[in-house]
Design a protein around this motif. Structure first.
Motif, PDB file in Angstrom:
ATOM      1  N   HIS A 114      83.892   8.021  17.981  1.00  8.21           N
ATOM      2  CA  HIS A 114      84.340   8.423  19.056  1.00  8.21           C
ATOM      3  C   HIS A 114      83.583   8.171  20.523  1.00  8.21           C
ATOM      4  O   HIS A 114      82.565   7.726  20.192  1.00  8.21           O
TER       5      HIS A 114
ATOM      6  N   LEU B  45      87.423  15.432  11.667  1.00 10.93           N
ATOM      7  CA  LEU B  45      88.510  16.003  12.210  1.00 10.93           C
ATOM      8  C   LEU B  45      89.610  15.974  11.172  1.00 10.93           C
ATOM      9  O   LEU B  45      90.837  16.320  11.466  1.00 10.93           O
TER      10      LEU B  45
ATOM     11  N   HIS C  84      94.030   9.284  15.920  1.00  9.64           N
ATOM     12  CA  HIS C  84      93.659  10.271  17.015  1.00  9.64           C
ATOM     13  C   HIS C  84      92.589   9.641  17.687  1.00  9.64           C
ATOM     14  O   HIS C  84      92.275   8.455  17.639  1.00  9.64           O
TER      15      HIS C  84
ATOM     16  N   LEU D 231      89.354  10.940  20.425  1.00  9.94           N
ATOM     17  CA  LEU D 231      88.491  12.250  20.822  1.00  9.94           C
ATOM     18  C   LEU D 231      87.690  11.474  22.130  1.00  9.94           C
ATOM     19  O   LEU D 231      86.625  10.817  21.455  1.00  9.94           O
TER      20      LEU D 231
ATOM     21  N   HIS E  56      95.438  20.804  23.388  1.00 15.49           N
ATOM     22  CA  HIS E  56      95.536  19.253  23.085  1.00 15.49           C
ATOM     23  C   HIS E  56      96.797  18.737  22.596  1.00 15.49           C
ATOM     24  O   HIS E  56      97.616  19.802  22.574  1.00 15.49           O
TER      25      HIS E  56
ATOM     26  N   LEU F 152      91.483  15.304  23.421  1.00 13.06           N
ATOM     27  CA  LEU F 152      91.580  15.113  21.952  1.00 13.06           C
ATOM     28  C   LEU F 152      93.166  14.864  21.813  1.00 13.06           C
ATOM     29  O   LEU F 152      94.101  15.795  22.022  1.00 13.06           O
TER      30      LEU F 152
END
Lengths: 143, 143
Positions: free
Chosen positions: A92, A110, A128, A130, B92, B130
DNA sequence: CTGTAAATGATAATCATTTTCATTTATACT
DNA sequence: AGTATAAATGAAAATGATTATCATTTACAG
Protein backbone atom coordinates in the motif's frame (compact mmCIF):
# COMPACT_ATOMS: atom_id res chain seq x y z
CA UNK A 1 10.92 -4.41 -3.12
CA UNK A 2 10.52 -1.71 -5.71
CA UNK A 3 11.17 -2.71 -9.29
CA UNK A 4 14.46 -1.67 -10.82
CA UNK A 5 15.05 -0.12 -14.23
CA UNK A 6 16.63 -3.37 -15.33
CA UNK A 7 13.62 -5.41 -14.31
CA UNK A 8 11.26 -3.10 -16.11
CA UNK A 9 13.33 -3.14 -19.29
CA UNK A 10 13.46 -6.93 -19.18
CA UNK A 11 9.71 -7.14 -18.72
CA UNK A 12 9.15 -4.90 -21.72
CA UNK A 13 11.38 -7.01 -23.94
CA UNK A 14 9.75 -10.15 -22.66
CA UNK A 15 6.42 -8.89 -23.88
CA UNK A 16 7.78 -8.04 -27.30
CA UNK A 17 8.19 -4.30 -26.86
CA UNK A 18 11.23 -2.61 -28.28
CA UNK A 19 13.67 -0.85 -26.04
CA UNK A 20 13.93 2.63 -27.46
CA UNK A 21 15.98 5.49 -26.03
CA UNK A 22 12.74 7.25 -25.14
CA UNK A 23 11.48 4.29 -23.16
CA UNK A 24 14.81 3.93 -21.41
CA UNK A 25 14.66 7.57 -20.43
CA UNK A 26 11.15 7.26 -19.07
CA UNK A 27 12.06 4.18 -17.07
CA UNK A 28 15.09 5.95 -15.69
CA UNK A 29 13.01 8.95 -14.70
CA UNK A 30 10.52 6.76 -12.90
CA UNK A 31 13.00 4.58 -11.07
CA UNK A 32 15.48 7.24 -10.03
CA UNK A 33 13.16 9.02 -7.64
CA UNK A 34 10.52 7.71 -5.36
CA UNK A 35 7.99 10.43 -5.73
CA UNK A 36 4.95 9.91 -7.84
CA UNK A 37 4.89 11.37 -11.30
CA UNK A 38 2.36 12.60 -13.78
CA UNK A 39 2.87 12.48 -17.56
CA UNK A 40 3.83 16.13 -17.80
CA UNK A 41 6.30 15.72 -14.94
CA UNK A 42 8.00 12.79 -16.60
CA UNK A 43 8.10 14.67 -19.88
CA UNK A 44 9.78 17.62 -18.22
CA UNK A 45 12.22 15.47 -16.32
CA UNK A 46 13.31 13.57 -19.40
CA UNK A 47 13.62 16.76 -21.37
CA UNK A 48 15.75 18.33 -18.68
CA UNK A 49 18.38 15.66 -19.27
CA UNK A 50 19.31 16.34 -22.93
CA UNK A 51 16.89 13.66 -24.22
CA UNK A 52 14.43 14.29 -27.01
CA UNK A 53 10.98 12.98 -26.41
CA UNK A 54 7.39 13.87 -27.19
CA UNK A 55 4.59 14.05 -24.69
CA UNK A 56 2.65 11.53 -26.75
CA UNK A 57 5.37 8.96 -26.27
CA UNK A 58 5.22 9.49 -22.54
CA UNK A 59 1.50 8.80 -22.54
CA UNK A 60 1.90 5.73 -24.69
CA UNK A 61 4.71 4.31 -22.62
CA UNK A 62 2.89 4.89 -19.35
CA UNK A 63 -0.09 3.07 -20.78
CA UNK A 64 2.06 0.06 -21.63
CA UNK A 65 3.77 0.06 -18.25
CA UNK A 66 0.41 0.25 -16.52
CA UNK A 67 -0.99 -2.60 -18.59
CA UNK A 68 2.00 -4.75 -17.65
CA UNK A 69 1.50 -3.67 -14.03
CA UNK A 70 5.02 -2.30 -13.81
CA UNK A 71 3.69 1.00 -12.56
CA UNK A 72 0.38 1.74 -10.94
CA UNK A 73 -1.93 4.68 -11.05
CA UNK A 74 -2.40 6.49 -7.78
CA UNK A 75 -5.86 7.58 -6.69
CA UNK A 76 -7.01 11.13 -6.18
CA UNK A 77 -4.43 13.81 -6.62
CA UNK A 78 -4.73 16.68 -9.03
CA UNK A 79 -5.94 17.10 -12.55
CA UNK A 80 -3.39 14.86 -14.15
CA UNK A 81 -2.93 11.18 -13.47
CA UNK A 82 -0.25 10.12 -11.07
CA UNK A 83 1.81 7.02 -11.30
CA UNK A 84 4.21 5.25 -9.03
CA UNK A 85 6.51 2.32 -9.48
CA UNK A 86 5.11 -1.12 -8.78
CA UNK A 87 6.77 -3.53 -6.43
CA UNK A 88 7.29 -7.24 -6.45
CA UNK A 89 4.84 -7.81 -3.63
CA UNK A 90 1.43 -6.53 -2.71
CA UNK A 91 1.66 -3.29 -0.80
CA UNK A 92 0.00 0.00 0.00
CA UNK A 93 1.04 3.64 -0.21
CA UNK A 94 1.62 6.58 2.02
CA UNK A 95 1.73 9.69 -0.15
CA UNK A 96 2.92 13.15 0.79
CA UNK A 97 0.37 15.64 -0.45
CA UNK A 98 3.05 18.29 -0.51
CA UNK A 99 5.78 16.87 -2.70
CA UNK A 100 4.35 13.59 -3.92
CA UNK A 101 6.87 11.34 -2.24
CA UNK A 102 5.50 7.83 -1.96
CA UNK A 103 6.37 5.36 0.76
CA UNK A 104 5.38 1.75 0.28
CA UNK A 105 4.35 -0.40 3.17
CA UNK A 106 3.31 -3.99 3.48
CA UNK A 107 2.31 -6.40 6.13
CA UNK A 108 -1.14 -5.19 6.88
CA UNK A 109 -3.40 -8.08 6.21
CA UNK A 110 -6.81 -7.27 4.88
CA UNK A 111 -7.80 -10.81 3.93
CA UNK A 112 -9.98 -11.30 6.99
CA UNK A 113 -11.82 -8.08 6.33
CA UNK A 114 -12.14 -8.99 2.67
CA UNK A 115 -13.65 -12.36 3.49
CA UNK A 116 -16.04 -10.85 5.98
CA UNK A 117 -17.20 -8.23 3.48
CA UNK A 118 -17.59 -10.79 0.76
CA UNK A 119 -19.67 -13.03 3.00
CA UNK A 120 -21.94 -10.23 4.15
CA UNK A 121 -22.44 -8.50 0.81
CA UNK A 122 -22.38 -11.40 -1.63
CA UNK A 123 -19.75 -9.56 -3.68
CA UNK A 124 -16.87 -11.33 -5.32
CA UNK A 125 -14.05 -9.05 -4.27
CA UNK A 126 -11.36 -8.58 -6.85
CA UNK A 127 -9.06 -5.94 -5.46
CA UNK A 128 -8.62 -3.30 -2.85
CA UNK A 129 -6.77 -0.11 -2.28
CA UNK A 130 -5.42 1.29 0.95
CA UNK A 131 -3.86 4.71 0.76
CA UNK A 132 -2.69 7.11 3.43
CA UNK A 133 -2.13 10.78 2.81
CA UNK A 134 -0.15 13.24 4.85
CA UNK A 135 2.86 15.50 5.01
CA UNK A 136 6.43 14.25 5.00
CA UNK A 137 8.97 15.76 7.35
CA UNK A 138 10.35 18.11 4.73
CA UNK A 139 6.94 19.50 3.83
CA UNK A 140 5.99 19.89 7.47
CA UNK A 141 8.78 22.42 7.89
CA UNK A 142 7.77 24.39 4.83
CA UNK A 143 4.16 24.86 5.85
CA UNK B 1 -25.85 6.17 8.25
CA UNK B 2 -26.12 7.65 4.80
CA UNK B 3 -27.21 11.26 4.57
CA UNK B 4 -30.80 11.93 3.58
CA UNK B 5 -32.07 14.45 1.05
CA UNK B 6 -33.46 16.49 3.92
CA UNK B 7 -30.14 16.64 5.71
CA UNK B 8 -28.33 17.70 2.57
CA UNK B 9 -30.85 20.43 1.82
CA UNK B 10 -30.58 21.70 5.37
CA UNK B 11 -26.80 21.76 5.15
CA UNK B 12 -26.94 23.77 1.95
CA UNK B 13 -29.25 26.37 3.47
CA UNK B 14 -27.14 26.50 6.57
CA UNK B 15 -24.20 27.52 4.47
CA UNK B 16 -26.15 30.22 2.69
CA UNK B 17 -26.88 28.40 -0.54
CA UNK B 18 -30.28 28.76 -2.13
CA UNK B 19 -32.49 25.79 -2.62
CA UNK B 20 -33.32 25.79 -6.30
CA UNK B 21 -35.40 23.19 -8.12
CA UNK B 22 -32.27 22.07 -9.93
CA UNK B 23 -30.42 21.47 -6.70
CA UNK B 24 -33.37 19.62 -5.24
CA UNK B 25 -33.44 17.40 -8.30
CA UNK B 26 -29.75 16.63 -8.06
CA UNK B 27 -30.03 15.83 -4.37
CA UNK B 28 -32.97 13.58 -5.08
CA UNK B 29 -31.08 11.78 -7.81
CA UNK B 30 -28.12 11.19 -5.53
CA UNK B 31 -30.06 10.03 -2.52
CA UNK B 32 -32.60 7.84 -4.24
CA UNK B 33 -30.12 5.23 -5.40
CA UNK B 34 -27.05 3.87 -3.80
CA UNK B 35 -24.91 3.49 -6.83
CA UNK B 36 -22.20 5.98 -7.53
CA UNK B 37 -22.82 8.64 -10.10
CA UNK B 38 -20.83 10.74 -12.48
CA UNK B 39 -21.90 14.23 -13.63
CA UNK B 40 -23.28 13.01 -16.93
CA UNK B 41 -25.21 10.25 -15.19
CA UNK B 42 -26.84 12.68 -12.80
CA UNK B 43 -27.63 15.01 -15.67
CA UNK B 44 -29.32 12.20 -17.57
CA UNK B 45 -31.21 10.98 -14.55
CA UNK B 46 -32.56 14.40 -13.70
CA UNK B 47 -33.51 15.04 -17.32
CA UNK B 48 -35.33 11.74 -17.49
CA UNK B 49 -37.75 12.97 -14.83
CA UNK B 50 -39.28 15.98 -16.62
CA UNK B 51 -36.86 18.43 -14.91
CA UNK B 52 -34.96 21.06 -16.84
CA UNK B 53 -31.31 21.35 -15.93
CA UNK B 54 -28.00 22.13 -17.59
CA UNK B 55 -24.87 20.05 -17.32
CA UNK B 56 -23.03 23.09 -16.02
CA UNK B 57 -25.35 23.29 -13.05
CA UNK B 58 -24.68 19.67 -12.25
CA UNK B 59 -20.95 20.32 -12.17
CA UNK B 60 -21.39 23.39 -10.01
CA UNK B 61 -23.67 21.69 -7.56
CA UNK B 62 -21.43 18.67 -7.23
CA UNK B 63 -18.53 20.98 -6.50
CA UNK B 64 -20.47 22.64 -3.69
CA UNK B 65 -21.63 19.32 -2.24
CA UNK B 66 -18.07 18.03 -2.33
CA UNK B 67 -16.73 21.12 -0.63
CA UNK B 68 -19.29 20.73 2.14
CA UNK B 69 -18.37 17.04 2.33
CA UNK B 70 -21.93 15.97 1.69
CA UNK B 71 -20.76 13.74 -1.12
CA UNK B 72 -17.34 12.32 -1.74
CA UNK B 73 -15.40 11.59 -4.85
CA UNK B 74 -14.60 7.95 -5.43
CA UNK B 75 -11.15 6.90 -6.57
CA UNK B 76 -10.31 5.20 -9.83
CA UNK B 77 -13.19 4.37 -12.09
CA UNK B 78 -13.55 5.60 -15.62
CA UNK B 79 -12.94 8.82 -17.41
CA UNK B 80 -15.46 10.87 -15.52
CA UNK B 81 -15.43 11.56 -11.81
CA UNK B 82 -17.58 9.42 -9.62
CA UNK B 83 -19.34 10.57 -6.52
CA UNK B 84 -21.16 8.86 -3.73
CA UNK B 85 -23.20 10.10 -0.83
CA UNK B 86 -21.36 10.87 2.37
CA UNK B 87 -22.38 9.40 5.67
CA UNK B 88 -22.52 10.71 9.18
CA UNK B 89 -19.63 8.55 10.32
CA UNK B 90 -16.27 7.60 8.95
CA UNK B 91 -16.53 4.62 6.66
CA UNK B 92 -15.10 2.87 3.64
CA UNK B 93 -16.51 1.63 0.35
CA UNK B 94 -17.07 -1.57 -1.51
CA UNK B 95 -17.82 -0.70 -5.13
CA UNK B 96 -19.20 -2.96 -7.82
CA UNK B 97 -17.12 -2.46 -10.95
CA UNK B 98 -20.03 -3.65 -13.02
CA UNK B 99 -22.92 -1.39 -12.05
CA UNK B 100 -21.35 1.07 -9.64
CA UNK B 101 -23.34 0.07 -6.60
CA UNK B 102 -21.59 1.25 -3.47
CA UNK B 103 -21.78 -0.46 -0.10
CA UNK B 104 -20.53 1.41 2.93
CA UNK B 105 -18.86 -0.38 5.76
CA UNK B 106 -17.43 0.76 9.03
CA UNK B 107 -15.81 -0.69 12.05
CA UNK B 108 -12.44 -1.47 10.67
CA UNK B 109 -10.01 0.42 12.77
CA UNK B 110 -6.91 1.71 11.06
CA UNK B 111 -5.72 3.96 13.86
CA UNK B 112 -3.07 1.54 15.05
CA UNK B 113 -1.69 1.17 11.57
CA UNK B 114 -1.82 4.92 11.09
CA UNK B 115 0.15 5.55 14.27
CA UNK B 116 2.70 2.93 13.37
CA UNK B 117 3.20 4.41 9.90
CA UNK B 118 3.43 7.88 11.27
CA UNK B 119 6.06 6.86 13.79
CA UNK B 120 8.16 5.00 11.26
CA UNK B 121 7.98 7.51 8.42
CA UNK B 122 7.85 10.82 10.26
CA UNK B 123 4.77 11.76 8.25
CA UNK B 124 1.88 13.63 9.74
CA UNK B 125 -0.97 11.54 8.42
CA UNK B 126 -4.06 13.51 7.50
CA UNK B 127 -6.38 11.03 5.89
CA UNK B 128 -6.70 7.61 4.43
CA UNK B 129 -8.77 5.72 1.95
CA UNK B 130 -9.76 2.09 1.97
CA UNK B 131 -11.68 0.85 -1.03
CA UNK B 132 -12.65 -2.62 -2.14
CA UNK B 133 -13.68 -3.44 -5.69
CA UNK B 134 -15.57 -6.44 -6.95
CA UNK B 135 -18.73 -7.72 -8.53
CA UNK B 136 -22.11 -7.63 -6.85
CA UNK B 137 -24.42 -10.63 -7.05
CA UNK B 138 -26.40 -9.19 -9.94
CA UNK B 139 -23.33 -8.50 -12.04
CA UNK B 140 -21.88 -11.93 -11.27
CA UNK B 141 -24.82 -13.53 -13.08
CA UNK B 142 -24.49 -11.28 -16.10
CA UNK B 143 -20.85 -12.02 -16.75
C1' DC C 1 -44.40 42.91 -3.57
C1' DT C 2 -39.73 44.35 -4.49
C1' DG C 3 -34.83 44.61 -4.61
C1' DT C 4 -30.74 42.14 -4.86
C1' DA C 5 -27.37 38.94 -4.79
C1' DA C 6 -27.05 34.33 -6.14
C1' DA C 7 -28.08 30.78 -9.57
C1' DT C 8 -28.86 29.16 -14.12
C1' DG C 9 -27.71 27.83 -18.79
C1' DA C 10 -26.04 28.56 -23.54
C1' DT C 11 -21.78 29.27 -25.51
C1' DA C 12 -17.02 29.43 -25.71
C1' DA C 13 -12.57 28.37 -23.65
C1' DT C 14 -9.31 25.25 -21.47
C1' DC C 15 -6.66 21.42 -20.83
C1' DA C 16 -5.52 16.49 -20.39
C1' DT C 17 -5.61 12.65 -23.16
C1' DT C 18 -6.12 10.11 -27.79
C1' DT C 19 -6.00 9.55 -32.60
C1' DT C 20 -3.94 10.02 -37.11
C1' DC C 21 -0.43 9.41 -40.16
C1' DA C 22 3.94 10.22 -42.31
C1' DT C 23 8.63 9.34 -40.95
C1' DT C 24 12.14 7.05 -38.25
C1' DT C 25 14.21 3.14 -35.90
C1' DA C 26 15.07 -1.29 -33.09
C1' DT C 27 15.69 -5.76 -33.98
C1' DA C 28 15.70 -10.25 -36.31
C1' DC C 29 17.71 -12.34 -40.14
C1' DT C 30 20.71 -12.74 -43.86
C1' DA D 1 27.71 -5.09 -41.57
C1' DG D 2 23.40 -4.67 -44.47
C1' DT D 3 18.55 -5.11 -44.99
C1' DA D 4 13.63 -5.85 -44.40
C1' DT D 5 9.84 -4.98 -41.54
C1' DA D 6 6.86 -4.24 -38.07
C1' DA D 7 6.86 -1.31 -34.24
C1' DA D 8 7.74 3.28 -32.37
C1' DT D 9 7.98 8.16 -32.62
C1' DG D 10 6.26 12.86 -32.84
C1' DA D 11 3.76 16.84 -34.83
C1' DA D 12 -0.66 18.21 -35.48
C1' DA D 13 -5.42 17.62 -35.13
C1' DA D 14 -9.40 15.56 -32.70
C1' DT D 15 -11.83 14.36 -28.65
C1' DG D 16 -14.04 14.86 -24.44
C1' DA D 17 -14.43 16.24 -19.64
C1' DT D 18 -14.39 20.24 -17.00
C1' DT D 19 -14.40 25.34 -16.29
C1' DA D 20 -15.13 30.27 -17.35
C1' DT D 21 -18.06 33.99 -19.25
C1' DC D 22 -21.97 36.63 -19.15
C1' DA D 23 -26.68 37.87 -20.05
C1' DT D 24 -30.98 36.40 -18.05
C1' DT D 25 -33.72 34.40 -14.45
C1' DT D 26 -34.98 33.40 -9.72
C1' DA D 27 -34.96 32.45 -4.51
C1' DC D 28 -35.76 34.74 -0.70
C1' DA D 29 -35.12 38.43 2.87
C1' DG D 30 -37.30 42.51 4.16
Amino acid sequence: MRLTAKEISAALKEHGYKLTPQRRAIIKAITSNNDCLNPQGIYTRVRSQRAGIGLVTVYRTLEILTRLELICELPAGGIQRNYTLSASEHHHHLTCSGCGTVIDFTGHNLIDLENKLSRESGFIIESHMLEFFGLCQGCQKVS
